[in-house]
Motif scaffolding. Sequence first.
Motif, mmCIF file in Angstrom:
data_model
loop_
_atom_site.group_PDB
_atom_site.id
_atom_site.type_symbol
_atom_site.label_atom_id
_atom_site.label_comp_id
_atom_site.label_asym_id
_atom_site.label_seq_id
_atom_site.Cartn_x
_atom_site.Cartn_y
_atom_site.Cartn_z
ATOM 1 N N MET A 137 0.834 -1.190 0.000
ATOM 2 C CA MET A 137 0.000 0.000 0.000
ATOM 3 C C MET A 137 0.881 1.258 0.000
ATOM 4 S SD MET A 137 -3.272 -0.878 0.005
ATOM 5 C CE MET A 137 -4.383 0.193 0.910
ATOM 6 N N PRO A 138 0.302 2.415 -0.373
ATOM 7 C CA PRO A 138 1.117 3.638 -0.475
ATOM 8 C C PRO A 138 1.754 4.081 0.840
ATOM 9 C CG PRO A 138 -0.971 3.916 -1.637
ATOM 10 C CD PRO A 138 -1.061 2.615 -0.912
ATOM 11 N N THR A 139 1.113 3.836 1.984
ATOM 12 C CA THR A 139 1.758 4.220 3.243
ATOM 13 C C THR A 139 1.757 3.037 4.217
ATOM 14 O OG1 THR A 139 -0.210 4.950 4.438
ATOM 15 C CG2 THR A 139 0.867 6.597 3.038
ATOM 16 N N VAL A 140 2.660 3.145 5.194
ATOM 17 C CA VAL A 140 2.798 2.119 6.225
ATOM 18 C C VAL A 140 1.463 1.904 6.942
ATOM 19 C CG1 VAL A 140 3.845 1.721 8.492
ATOM 20 C CG2 VAL A 140 5.265 2.446 6.557
ATOM 21 N N GLY A 141 0.815 3.002 7.339
ATOM 22 C CA GLY A 141 -0.442 2.909 8.081
ATOM 23 C C GLY A 141 -1.510 2.178 7.277
ATOM 24 N N GLN A 142 -1.613 2.513 5.988
ATOM 25 C CA GLN A 142 -2.619 1.872 5.142
ATOM 26 C C GLN A 142 -2.326 0.390 4.987
ATOM 27 O OE1 GLN A 142 -2.457 4.172 1.571
ATOM 28 N NE2 GLN A 142 -3.381 5.962 2.535
ATOM 29 N N ASP A 143 -1.041 0.058 4.925
ATOM 30 C CA ASP A 143 -0.698 -1.350 4.759
ATOM 31 C C ASP A 143 -1.053 -2.144 6.007
ATOM 32 O OD1 ASP A 143 0.629 -3.770 3.834
ATOM 33 O OD2 ASP A 143 1.540 -2.436 2.383
ATOM 34 N N VAL A 144 -0.765 -1.565 7.177
ATOM 35 C CA VAL A 144 -1.089 -2.260 8.417
ATOM 36 C C VAL A 144 -2.609 -2.400 8.543
ATOM 37 C CG1 VAL A 144 -0.870 -2.192 10.941
ATOM 38 C CG2 VAL A 144 1.041 -1.489 9.498
ATOM 39 N N ALA A 145 -3.352 -1.440 8.003
ATOM 40 C CA ALA A 145 -4.817 -1.486 8.095
ATOM 41 C C ALA A 145 -5.431 -2.506 7.125
ATOM 42 C CB ALA A 145 -5.400 -0.101 7.821
ATOM 43 N N PHE A 146 -4.659 -2.919 6.116
ATOM 44 C CA PHE A 146 -5.221 -3.789 5.066
ATOM 45 C C PHE A 146 -5.841 -5.073 5.623
ATOM 46 C CE2 PHE A 146 -4.473 -7.346 2.057
ATOM 47 C CZ PHE A 146 -5.271 -6.920 1.002
#
Lengths: 259, 253, 230
Positions: free
Chosen positions: A97-106
């Motif tokens: 994902m474009p940012t770390v936070g978004q990736d962790v939220a996936f």
Amino acid sequence: MTEPAPALEVAGLHFTYPDGRHALEGTDLVVFDGEKVAVLGPNGAGKTTLMLHLNGIHTPTRGTVAVGGLPVVKANLREIRRRVGIVFQDPDDQLFMPTVGQDVAFGPANLGLRGDELDARVADALSAVGMSRHRDRAPHHLSFGERRRVALATVLAMQPDVLVLDEPSANLDPASRRELVEILLTLEITLVMVTHDLPYALQLCPRSVVLDSGMAAADGETRTLLADAALLARHRLELPYGFDRRLLEVDGVDAARRV
Amino acid sequence: MNNAHGTGLYMDHTGRLHRLAAHSKLVGTLGFVAAVVATPREQWWSFVADGVIVAMVAVLAGLPLGLLARRLTIELPFIAFALLMPFVGNGPTVRLAGVNLSQAGLWSAWSIVAKGTLGVAATVVLASTTAVPQLITGFERLRVPRALTAIGAFMIRYLDVVTGELQRMRVARESRGDRARWLWQAKAVGAGAGALFVRSYERGERVFLAMESRGYTGTLPSVRRGDEPRHWAACLAPAALASACAIAAWRFR
Amino acid sequence: MHIPDGFIDGTTSAFGGGVAVGTVAGCLRRTRDLLDDRQVPLVGLTSAFVFAAQMLNFPVAAGTSGHLLGGVLAAVLVGPWAGALAVSVVLVVQALLFADGGLSALGLNVVNMALVGALGGYAVFAAIRALLPKTKASVVAAAGVAAALAPTMAAIVFTAEYALGGNGAASVATVAKAMIGVHLLIGVGEGAITAMTISAVMATRPDLVHGAAHIATRAPSRDDTAGVPA
């Protein structure tokens, strides 16, 4: 109720790739709640193939896999993937994902979490791996060690019952290696680690299973297995040059944490 | 080459423009460029006004004008093409420094350079002030299909990974003495491209596996976060001004 | 050949934009049917590959070099729809992140390089392949010839766009001669490198070459760590 089902139960697992190669030939493995187990084996032993059965990415040719008593079959996949979190070897495969936070939220978002609850999961997971400050950064701007920690966070955010790590120490410099151990030792979770890095297994996992040619060849206390030179040689496993063999002789937890 | 492709021309600092909503900026930039392209080329003052608008926006954004100028060099091949026009154009000619130049050619050279430069300048301002994740969010807000924004996001995420692999393979190849001078000696380049494709494709497969392991079932999450302010007025102002110039230019033609 | 802003007039550019939107929408529908939810990471990685392949320089003749456009290459490797989609995404990213190719001309660039270059190129590839025996060599040859012709096809369409709304003083005939001449030359390199690349992939992972799916291929053994989708 009788005694609780084991966290992981693999029985008579056979798997053949579409091209006809036999990767697993009757693997058995039982892991109980809270155990930390290393699956040791040389390249090509079937370690990664076994790992991909634990959350139903691969479907066994023969044999069964169950997680906390729940069989790994198509109908249960959603729950199985919540229970079993896999951290892949290359963090670049995991972080997309474009940012770390978004990736962790996936992952948690796939489980149906939204809003504040989702936010809290992301924050907790990032703080568990010491990456809270990097929430809005792009994964490809992080160092390799940081990316591996974020990859771990993406799985922790799903609050799995069993954490599976594929070669967690691969390509890490010594400092990143130590930081990852410190994080993993704080987690109270059932842990299965697939590796050929024997000192790392000794540091993290009291118990080890040696996998060779698609079968569990030995299962026991990590220290005892690593002290058996003949066993290691038989399965193409080797302690690195300069390894301090005294680590294998001392008693108890101290020995496992001293490196 | 160590420059990160995954960020494009983005400049990480917090100017006024950085905080505006990406979808409004996208629409504003597109509107501005459309107005410039629609302006009749003979009304040179209109392009000067457009240039002043871009320069003002760049200053407001906190972009150094020198940097903007350097980034305009991307256009150079087209300027070379434009400069040929006066020599190959038809129709009436003017004599300049002893050379016959086509009038129509001069006009078209001027307009290609003027419109092209303004277009690149506007895009550079957008690209410098909008981070990639915001751009993707912006497209989502403009109702671009999720599959398309996701493909774009994947591409940008893996640009540095793939170009990095390419670079390492090239260095390794040349370290072993590969220096082709003619096309038919370029077999190693083809083999390298083939290997790069296989690696990229297999990585795509592994990424998919890792996504599946985290419960992916075919619906990608929106990358949208909480509500950004819209700032339509601020983002559309340059486009509105440029449109006014274009309309005036048509009137006074 | 990334057309900048102001090179072609607004009406023609807008028309090109409409055709481009239709092309991309069609490709999205076709890839969704064919590739399922796996399409997204794979097409994204293919786009990254096309972008990287365009940075790949190859020698043309002593001292000069060219670079790949990659439309036919992508289409033969991952199929015409996914390939055209990948090329379109590359063009959007190049225009927005690197200011390479005008925003107003984005539609025209998608028409020239994705619709004509990748989809049209694939049609040529499929036609040539149908005339040849079902062998690996035929796939490589058909890809090479299609890739050699694709730049010229794009140049012809570009000339048509120039004739419709070109902002230049040169006559359509002059532009046609120059563009087609240059792109015939570019095609030689494009064809050769495309053929070499396809041939290299056929040697290692023939199962990944969409354009060779009609020849029965079997995936070779993969090592322990290679990703094997369920």
